[in-house]
Every structure is written in structure tokens, then in C-alpha cells.
Design a protein around this motif. Structure first.
Motif, PDB file in Angstrom:
ATOM      1  N   PRO A  43      10.169 111.013  24.285  1.00  0.00           N
ATOM      2  CA  PRO A  43       9.533 111.092  25.610  1.00  0.00           C
ATOM      3  C   PRO A  43       8.683 109.863  25.921  1.00  0.00           C
ATOM      4  CG  PRO A  43       9.235 113.140  24.385  1.00  0.00           C
ATOM      5  CD  PRO A  43       9.787 112.142  23.419  1.00  0.00           C
ATOM      6  N   ALA A  44       8.641 109.520  27.197  1.00  0.00           N
ATOM      7  CA  ALA A  44       7.795 108.419  27.637  1.00  0.00           C
ATOM      8  C   ALA A  44       6.329 108.818  27.573  1.00  0.00           C
ATOM      9  CB  ALA A  44       8.165 108.032  29.065  1.00  0.00           C
ATOM     10  N   ALA A  45       5.493 107.848  27.242  1.00  0.00           N
ATOM     11  CA  ALA A  45       4.040 108.029  27.285  1.00  0.00           C
ATOM     12  C   ALA A  45       3.521 107.422  28.588  1.00  0.00           C
ATOM     13  CB  ALA A  45       3.382 107.352  26.081  1.00  0.00           C
ATOM     14  N   PRO A  46       2.387 107.896  29.085  1.00  0.00           N
ATOM     15  CA  PRO A  46       1.882 107.406  30.370  1.00  0.00           C
ATOM     16  C   PRO A  46       1.698 105.890  30.454  1.00  0.00           C
ATOM     17  CG  PRO A  46       0.737 109.419  29.772  1.00  0.00           C
ATOM     18  CD  PRO A  46       1.599 109.046  28.591  1.00  0.00           C
ATOM     19  N   ALA A 143       2.043  96.703  44.614  1.00  0.00           N
ATOM     20  CA  ALA A 143       3.191  97.613  44.530  1.00  0.00           C
ATOM     21  C   ALA A 143       3.517  98.000  43.092  1.00  0.00           C
ATOM     22  CB  ALA A 143       4.407  96.972  45.184  1.00  0.00           C
ATOM     23  N   ASP A 144       3.416  97.068  42.169  1.00  0.00           N
ATOM     24  CA  ASP A 144       3.726  97.386  40.774  1.00  0.00           C
ATOM     25  C   ASP A 144       2.641  98.249  40.145  1.00  0.00           C
ATOM     26  OD1 ASP A 144       6.227  96.009  40.584  1.00  0.00           O
ATOM     27  OD2 ASP A 144       5.098  94.138  40.619  1.00  0.00           O
ATOM     28  N   THR A 145       1.411  98.091  40.600  1.00  0.00           N
ATOM     29  CA  THR A 145       0.339  98.967  40.134  1.00  0.00           C
ATOM     30  C   THR A 145       0.579 100.391  40.610  1.00  0.00           C
ATOM     31  OG1 THR A 145      -1.251  97.139  40.165  1.00  0.00           O
ATOM     32  CG2 THR A 145      -2.153  99.365  40.174  1.00  0.00           C
ATOM     33  N   ALA A 146       1.005 100.526  41.870  1.00  0.00           N
ATOM     34  CA  ALA A 146       1.325 101.848  42.399  1.00  0.00           C
ATOM     35  C   ALA A 146       2.481 102.482  41.625  1.00  0.00           C
ATOM     36  CB  ALA A 146       1.666 101.749  43.879  1.00  0.00           C
ATOM     37  N   ALA A 147       3.496 101.685  41.301  1.00  0.00           N
ATOM     38  CA  ALA A 147       4.633 102.203  40.537  1.00  0.00           C
ATOM     39  C   ALA A 147       4.203 102.647  39.150  1.00  0.00           C
ATOM     40  CB  ALA A 147       5.721 101.132  40.437  1.00  0.00           C
ATOM     41  N   ALA A 148       3.347 101.860  38.515  1.00  0.00           N
ATOM     42  CA  ALA A 148       2.864 102.222  37.177  1.00  0.00           C
ATOM     43  C   ALA A 148       2.068 103.518  37.223  1.00  0.00           C
ATOM     44  CB  ALA A 148       2.008 101.095  36.613  1.00  0.00           C
ATOM     45  N   GLY A 149       1.287 103.701  38.288  1.00  0.00           N
ATOM     46  CA  GLY A 149       0.522 104.937  38.422  1.00  0.00           C
ATOM     47  C   GLY A 149       1.414 106.150  38.535  1.00  0.00           C
ATOM     48  N   LEU A 150       2.462 106.050  39.365  1.00  0.00           N
ATOM     49  CA  LEU A 150       3.398 107.166  39.502  1.00  0.00           C
ATOM     50  C   LEU A 150       4.138 107.416  38.193  1.00  0.00           C
ATOM     51  CD1 LEU A 150       4.865 109.299  41.197  1.00  0.00           C
ATOM     52  CD2 LEU A 150       6.461 107.503  41.934  1.00  0.00           C
ATOM     53  N   ALA A 151       4.572 106.350  37.528  1.00  0.00           N
ATOM     54  CA  ALA A 151       5.266 106.509  36.249  1.00  0.00           C
ATOM     55  C   ALA A 151       4.379 107.213  35.240  1.00  0.00           C
ATOM     56  CB  ALA A 151       5.705 105.148  35.717  1.00  0.00           C
ATOM     57  N   GLY A 152       3.083 106.882  35.225  1.00  0.00           N
ATOM     58  CA  GLY A 152       2.161 107.528  34.303  1.00  0.00           C
ATOM     59  C   GLY A 152       1.994 108.999  34.591  1.00  0.00           C
ATOM     60  N   ILE A 154       4.187 110.960  36.070  1.00  0.00           N
ATOM     61  CA  ILE A 154       5.439 111.635  35.718  1.00  0.00           C
ATOM     62  C   ILE A 154       5.561 111.779  34.204  1.00  0.00           C
ATOM     63  CG2 ILE A 154       7.946 111.380  35.704  1.00  0.00           C
ATOM     64  CD1 ILE A 154       7.668 110.105  38.501  1.00  0.00           C
ATOM     65  N   ALA A 155       5.272 110.711  33.476  1.00  0.00           N
ATOM     66  CA  ALA A 155       5.393 110.769  32.011  1.00  0.00           C
ATOM     67  C   ALA A 155       4.452 111.805  31.414  1.00  0.00           C
ATOM     68  CB  ALA A 155       5.112 109.397  31.416  1.00  0.00           C
ATOM     69  N   ALA A 156       3.300 111.997  32.046  1.00  0.00           N
ATOM     70  CA  ALA A 156       2.327 112.947  31.517  1.00  0.00           C
ATOM     71  C   ALA A 156       2.788 114.389  31.653  1.00  0.00           C
ATOM     72  CB  ALA A 156       0.983 112.758  32.215  1.00  0.00           C
ATOM     73  N   ASP A 157       3.721 114.655  32.571  1.00  0.00           N
ATOM     74  CA  ASP A 157       4.152 116.039  32.800  1.00  0.00           C
ATOM     75  C   ASP A 157       5.643 116.112  33.106  1.00  0.00           C
ATOM     76  OD1 ASP A 157       3.670 118.752  32.923  1.00  0.00           O
ATOM     77  OD2 ASP A 157       3.124 118.749  35.037  1.00  0.00           O
ATOM     78  N   ALA A 158       6.434 115.230  32.479  1.00  0.00           N
ATOM     79  CA  ALA A 158       7.855 115.122  32.823  1.00  0.00           C
ATOM     80  C   ALA A 158       8.642 116.374  32.491  1.00  0.00           C
ATOM     81  CB  ALA A 158       8.473 113.914  32.118  1.00  0.00           C
ATOM     82  N   GLY A 164      12.225 116.272  31.223  1.00  0.00           N
ATOM     83  CA  GLY A 164      11.975 115.192  30.284  1.00  0.00           C
ATOM     84  C   GLY A 164      12.226 113.830  30.897  1.00  0.00           C
ATOM     85  N   ALA A 165      11.489 112.830  30.418  1.00  0.00           N
ATOM     86  CA  ALA A 165      11.685 111.455  30.876  1.00  0.00           C
ATOM     87  C   ALA A 165      11.454 110.505  29.717  1.00  0.00           C
ATOM     88  CB  ALA A 165      10.732 111.131  32.028  1.00  0.00           C
ATOM     89  N   ARG A 166      12.258 109.448  29.657  1.00  0.00           N
ATOM     90  CA  ARG A 166      12.144 108.433  28.612  1.00  0.00           C
ATOM     91  C   ARG A 166      12.094 107.064  29.268  1.00  0.00           C
ATOM     92  NH1 ARG A 166      16.865 110.713  24.461  1.00  0.00           N
ATOM     93  NH2 ARG A 166      16.193 112.908  24.510  1.00  0.00           N
ATOM     94  N   ILE A 167      11.407 106.154  28.639  1.00  0.00           N
ATOM     95  CA  ILE A 167      11.314 104.802  29.183  1.00  0.00           C
ATOM     96  C   ILE A 167      12.607 104.045  28.880  1.00  0.00           C
ATOM     97  CG2 ILE A 167      10.248 103.779  27.127  1.00  0.00           C
ATOM     98  CD1 ILE A 167       9.296 103.034  30.803  1.00  0.00           C
ATOM     99  N   ALA A 168      13.045 103.250  29.846  1.00  0.00           N
ATOM    100  CA  ALA A 168      14.259 102.446  29.698  1.00  0.00           C
ATOM    101  C   ALA A 168      13.993 101.030  30.172  1.00  0.00           C
ATOM    102  CB  ALA A 168      15.411 103.065  30.491  1.00  0.00           C
TER     103      ALA A 168
END
Length: 276
Positions: A43-46, A143-152, A154-158, A164-168
Motif C-alpha cells: 500500500p501507498a503511504a501518504p 498544482a503539484d502541491t495540491a496533487a500531493a495533498g490529494l494523493a496523501g 487517498i493513501a491514508a484511507d485507500a 487499495g492504492a499503491r504508488i507507481a
């Protein structure tokens, strides 16, 4: 698809600190001649998104979260089709969306009023209203900061809502090109060449600070750094969403584009798409 040299074959010597993972070369027509993406075994971490974006970009790789969804289908089972994928820069977003609108949206939307225009103003019942204007608001953050926030988030509760979510990591120079870079076939019942949709994603990058954050077998989640702030802006963009992914409205009650604009577009910092 024409690409720059692919860093994935030399990933082991790239200097990137990666968790255990797998290179994927599986396509609908058999193994591809080089890897299309790498993704982690667990699983991805935040914080994974931010760490790998900073490190991966130096070698030509961008992060995306991949999800197995509720059917537990990971990238090896995505029916990737890189051989049938063109280059996003060869397509014009307005022309692409106008074609989809003519084929799919006009019959369902009717007089065009959902896009904020009367039939007379838009050139006739069901005519394509054109690209929505850039929102008047300024972006609250990079924009990349916003994307990182959303990814975090999602990863926290994927597991709760994505299965489930994994980093690619994908060999791409801009986020909008990630689906084309792997020959993603999620929208195949709507569009066989995902590069045409990537041309629209490029336009959304420019106008809305959008970034592709999650891909599944047939799903996509996009972060939005500068979403529409007025209902007029939201309705104009909702027409693009309908042309881009009709199933978002056709298969989701109340099947109304104005309601979709208000609930899923106005001030929304994430857009979700699903193709049947």
C-alpha cells in the motif's frame, strides 16, 4: 506513442530509493518490448507521492497512484494497449471534445442549456458550446502541491473507497500524458486511443491546474488546483466532463448535467471519472 528514452529498464541503477515493487510490460497483445510502469507491492503511504515526484522527475518518471479497485485488478490485468496509442500533442482538446459531444452528448443534453447557453446562442440544439473559460479565481497553491495533498488523503484511507492504492512511476514528462504513456485502456468503450483524452487533460492542466492522481482499470481521479468558483463556470466545464466521460452523468442519478455541475464541479478540488 512517440516518447523520450524510457528510464524504467535501468530503474535498479537509477539511484531512486524504492519499496519492493514490479515492472509491468503486460499488454493486451502480449509482453511489450520495454516496461510501461513500475508499481509497489504494498500500500501507498501518504508521503510516497511527494518523495517519488521529487526524486523520479529527475530521471523522467512521474508518480501516480494505481488501484486494484473492488475487483482487485492491478496493472498486469489492465489490458494496456501502447501499440494503439498516439501522441497527445497531435490532438486538439476543443476538436476532440466537440467530436465526442456530437457523437454522445447532443442527444442526451438536448438544447445545450446545461452548458450555460441557449440553443440559439450555441448555434442550434445540442451544438458544442466550446471550451470553458479559465476560472477567474487564482490558484490557492501550486498544482503539484495540491496533487500531493490529494494523493496523501487517498493513501491514508485507500482501502475504504478504492480497494487499495499503491504508488507507481510512469515515464512521462507531464501528468496529463501518464495514461498515454502506458497505453491505458480504461475508456475503451468511449475512446480507443487514450491520447485523445490526454489532450483534454493537457488543456485541464493549463486551465484548472489539474493533475492525474489515480488510475484504476477503468477509473481516474484528477486533482484540481483551480476549480470553477461560479455556477456559470461550473456549467461550462460540466459540458466538457460530459463529452470526456458520459458515464459520469448517464450512469449516475439524477442523470442531470446542471446538478452534476453544482455537486461535482463547482469548487471541487478532485474530479472522478468512470467508464463503463
Amino acid at each position: 506513442m512517440a516518447t523520450l528514452p524510457n528510464p524504467l529498464p535501468s530503474l535498479a541503477s537509477s539511484g531512486l530509493e524504492l519499496p519492493p515493487g514490479s515492472l509491468v510490460d503486460a499488454t493486451l497483445d502480449g509482453p511489450w518490448h520495454e516496461p510501461l510502469l513500475w508499481y509497489a507491492d504494498g500500500p501507498a503511504a501518504p508521503r510516497d507521492w511527494t518523495a517519488l515526484r521529487t526524486a523520479g522527475r529527475r530521471v523522467g518518471l512521474l508518480p501516480v497512484l494505481v488501484t486494484g479497485g473492488h475487483r482487485d485488478q492491478w496493472p498486469e490485468e489492465w489490458d494496456l494497449c501502447p501499440d494503439g496509442t498516439s501522441y497527445p500533442g497531435d490532438h486538439d482538446a476543443d476538436e476532440v471534445l466537440a467530436g465526442y459531444w456530437t457523437d454522445d452528448a447532443a442527444d442526451a443534453v438536448g438544447d445545450g442549456t446545461a452548458a450555460g447557453e441557449s440553443g440559439e446562442q450555441s448555434g442550434g440544439p445540442g451544438s458544442w458550446p466550446g471550451l470553458a473559460p479559465v476560472p477567474a479565481r487564482e490558484a490557492a497553491e501550486d498544482a503539484d502541491t495540491a496533487a500531493a495533498g490529494l494523493a496523501g488523503v487517498i493513501a491514508a484511507d485507500a482501502d475504504e473507497w478504492l480497494g487499495g492504492a499503491r504508488i507507481a512511476l510512469v515515464p512521462a514528462r507531464r501528468s496529463a500524458d501518464i495514461p498515454a504513456a502506458i497505453g491505458w485502456s480504461g475508456p475503451v468503450n468511449h475512446e480507443n486511443d487514450v491520447a485523445r483524452l490526454c489532450a483534454v487533460l493537457r488543456s485541464w492542466e493549463d486551465r484548472y491546474d489539474a493533475r492525474v492522481v489515480v488510475l484504476g482499470f477503468d477509473t481516474m481521479i484528477v486533482s484540481v488546483g483551480r476549480p470553477p468558483a461560479t455556477i456559470e463556470e461550473a456549467r461550462a466545464l460540466a459540458a466538457e466532463h460530459y463529452a470526456f466521460c458520459p458515464d459520469n452523468i448517464d450512469q449516475s442519478p439524477p442523470h442531470d448535467l446542471d446538478v452534476y455541475a453544482e455537486k461535482a464541479v463547482l469548487n471541487q478540488e478532485a474530479w472522478s471519472f468512470w467508464w463503463d
